[in-house]
Design a protein around this motif. Structure first.
Motif, PDB file in Angstrom:
ATOM      1  N   ALA A  72       0.875   4.090  -2.878  1.00 17.18           N
ATOM      2  CA  ALA A  72       0.650   5.492  -2.509  1.00 17.18           C
ATOM      3  C   ALA A  72       1.761   6.388  -3.048  1.00 17.18           C
ATOM      4  O   ALA A  72       1.494   7.497  -3.538  1.00 17.18           O
ATOM      5  CB  ALA A  72       0.553   5.630  -0.990  1.00 17.18           C
ATOM      6  N   THR A 106       0.824  -1.207   0.000  1.00 19.99           N
ATOM      7  CA  THR A 106       0.000   0.000   0.000  1.00 19.99           C
ATOM      8  C   THR A 106       0.857   1.255   0.000  1.00 19.99           C
ATOM      9  O   THR A 106       0.552   2.231  -0.696  1.00 19.99           O
ATOM     10  CB  THR A 106      -0.950  -0.005   1.209  1.00 19.99           C
ATOM     11  N   ALA A 107       1.945   1.234   0.741  1.00 16.07           N
ATOM     12  CA  ALA A 107       2.854   2.384   0.765  1.00 16.07           C
ATOM     13  C   ALA A 107       3.483   2.604  -0.609  1.00 16.07           C
ATOM     14  O   ALA A 107       3.602   3.750  -1.074  1.00 16.07           O
ATOM     15  CB  ALA A 107       3.935   2.177   1.820  1.00 16.07           C
ATOM     16  N   MET A 142       1.078   6.906  -6.667  1.00 11.68           N
ATOM     17  CA  MET A 142      -0.025   7.853  -6.875  1.00 11.68           C
ATOM     18  C   MET A 142       0.412   9.288  -6.611  1.00 11.68           C
ATOM     19  O   MET A 142       0.001  10.205  -7.328  1.00 11.68           O
ATOM     20  CB  MET A 142      -1.214   7.477  -6.003  1.00 11.68           C
ATOM     21  N   LEU A 143       1.234   9.482  -5.603  1.00  7.84           N
ATOM     22  CA  LEU A 143       1.770  10.825  -5.351  1.00  7.84           C
ATOM     23  C   LEU A 143       2.633  11.303  -6.511  1.00  7.84           C
ATOM     24  O   LEU A 143       2.600  12.483  -6.879  1.00  7.84           O
ATOM     25  CB  LEU A 143       2.572  10.834  -4.047  1.00  7.84           C
TER      26      LEU A 143
END
Length: 95
Positions: A75, A71-72, A78-79
């Protein structure tokens, strides 16, 4: 891990890397930093799609820890895509 899940994750990874490759080709043609960030973001997300299974099945992390790492990574991807959309190059277009 179930074979159906492995296939689904591999398809997701391949599609993501194809999108990343096309974005990279766009970067090479236009020399736009935004396209480069877009390519890196999609590649990162694509890697995040399979890293959970690798960490769980191969490395031996708990499912929770493997999911947290995956998940990290997603993320961060996505950033990176968000930066591609709202970063420096996009400000040049507004001027």
């Amino acid at each position: 891990m179930h074979p159906g899940l492995i296939v689904a994750k591999l398809v997701t990874m391949v599609l993501g890397f194809l999108i990343a490759y096309q974005a990279y080709r766009g970067y090479r043609r236009s020399n736009s930093q935004s396209m480069l960030y877009l390519a890196v973001g999609f590649a990162t997300i694509s890697f995040g799609a399979i890293v959970e299974g690798i960490l769980f099945d191969v490395v031996g992390l708990t499912f929770r820890d493997a999911g947290t790492v995956a998940t990290a990574i997603v993320a961060i991807g996505m950033l990176t895509i968000l930066y591609a959309l709202y970063g420096r190059d996009s400000k040049k277009l507004e001027e």
